[in-house]
Design an enzyme around this catalytic site. Structure first.
Site: not given
Ligand code: NAD
Length: 338
Positions: A61, A82, A138-140, A163, A165, A192, A220, A292
């Site tokens: 991206i 995403l 994210t809520d983080e 992350y 930040a 989460n 942890y 931790d």
């Molecule tokens: P994940 O780590 O399972 O998947 C991330 C995907 O992004 C992977 O397929 C990876 O190949 C791709 N990716 C990474 N860098 C890339 C780049 N530079 N260009 C193109 N593709 C790239 O993540 P997830 O858990 O599915 O999370 C998806 C989104 O949701 C994220 O933005 C995350 O911050 C957000 N989120 C996740 C959660 C959770 O609990 N998993 C909760 C809230 C928000």
């Protein structure tokens, strides 16, 4: 037909979302741009790979030339972003790529969308007025809570890990494109997620995998850190609603009022495994406390009343049912893998 760009579609949430959207919307062509980092898997989309309205493009991206090409070639009318580096532990060891992908990648997508959809601030090209850029966050970003209270959309950002930040920074860039250019943007800040297809490195797959392998289950600190767990399909429904009906420029918190300590999560999963795949002693005997995580946030809880009141979203999946289905999925998945 209308083309949407879904980034990060080979990851956990993205792959679940692609299937959800392909099934629900017969008029969407979905372009999945994913770098296929260690976190992505082609296996996650094996059921749709031949689908006539699905196309995978392997790429970054941050690659503006490629992103521009995709917008023009497919006439992209909406983005759900995403793609991200997502594992907090990795962000502690190697923060650079988090800033690169999560901040600069989001900026590249936003800026390309702005230039493709709009002529100047507040001025959309004809027929592009309803294009939407949805940033998944994210809520983080809100930091850590004490024993009471929950994050609302007006809670000040206080990210504590590289992350969070980087996600907070990307949210700010999205916010600026709404305020400066009146670009149609929405942000969701979700708690989460759990469910099928999550990467091995994350808490729930780690608990299940280690239990099945007879290895210790690392937890942890003292296991008392609290997260609000939402099923990934509920998250997909929330994304769908906000993408289509969210108020432009708004942010929506998504969560399920389901607070669990990490230790509770491990114990629940061990109890389900004791039933589904019994051994002579309980899997819970494998739980072991480990040092931790640096800067480990104590508690997250999400007030999701805005998305409920404005858009009528609330989670459908009971945790007790969702976690059993999830354990069952990983049981089959790991039995095939090992
Ligand atoms: P994940 O780590 O399972 O998947 C991330 C995907 O992004 C992977 O397929 C990876 O190949 C791709 N990716 C990474 N860098 C890339 C780049 N530079 N260009 C193109 N593709 C790239 O993540 P997830 O858990 O599915 O999370 C998806 C989104 O949701 C994220 O933005 C995350 O911050 C957000 N989120 C996740 C959660 C959770 O609990 N998993 C909760 C809230 C928000």
């Amino acid at each position: 037909m209308k083309a949407l760009l879904i980034t990060g579609g080979l990851g956990f949430i993205g792959s679940n979302l692609l299937i959800y959207l392909l099934t629900k919307y017969p008029n969407y062509v979905l372009i999945n741009l994913d770098k296929l980092t260690y976190a992505g898997s082609l296996n996650n989309v094996k059921d749709i790979v031949q689908h006539p309205r699905y196309k995978f493009i392997q790429g970054d991206i941050c690659n503006r030339e490629l992103v521009q090409y995709i917008f023009v070639e497919y006439d992209i009318r909406g983005v759900i972003n995403l793609a991200a580096e997502t594992h907090v532990d990795n962000s502690i060891k190697q923060p650079d790529v988090f800033l690169q992908t999560n901040v600069l990648g989001t900026f590249t997508l936003l800026d390309t969308a702005y230039k493709y959809w709009m002529v100047s601030p507040s001025n959309y090209k004809s027929s592009y007025e309803n294009c939407m850029f949805h940033h998944i966050s994210t809520d983080e970003v809100y930091g850590s809570l004490g024993e009471t209270g929950a994050f609302s959309e007006t809670t000040p950002y206080a990210p504590n890990s590289p992350y969070s930040a980087s996600k907070a920074s990307s949210d700010m860039v999205v916010r600026s494109y709404y305020h400066t250019y009146a670009m149609n943007t929405v942000i969701t800040n979700c708690s989460n997620n759990y469910g099928p297809k999550q990467h091995d490195e994350k808490l729930i797959p780690t608990i299940i995998r280690n239990a099945l392998l007879g290895s210790t289950i690392p937890i942890y600190g003292d296991g008392s850190n609290i997260r609000d767990w939402l099923h990934v399909n509920d998250h997909c429904e929330a994304i769908d609603l906000v993408f289509h009906c969210g108020k432009k420029g708004s942010t929506y918190n998504v969560g399920s009022d389901n607070e669990q300590t990490n230790l509770e999560i491990a114990q629940v999963i061990c109890a389900i495994l004791d039933e589904m795949s019994p051994k002579n002693i309980s899997y819970s005997k494998l739980i072991e406390y480990v040092e931790d995580r640096a800067g480990h946030d104590k508690r997250y809880a999400v007030d999701a009343s805005k998305i409920d009141n404005e858009l009528g979203w609330s989670p459908n999946k009971e945790f007790e049912i969702g976690i059993r289905e999830t354990v069952d999925w990983y049981l089959k998945y790991y039995k095939n893998k090992y």
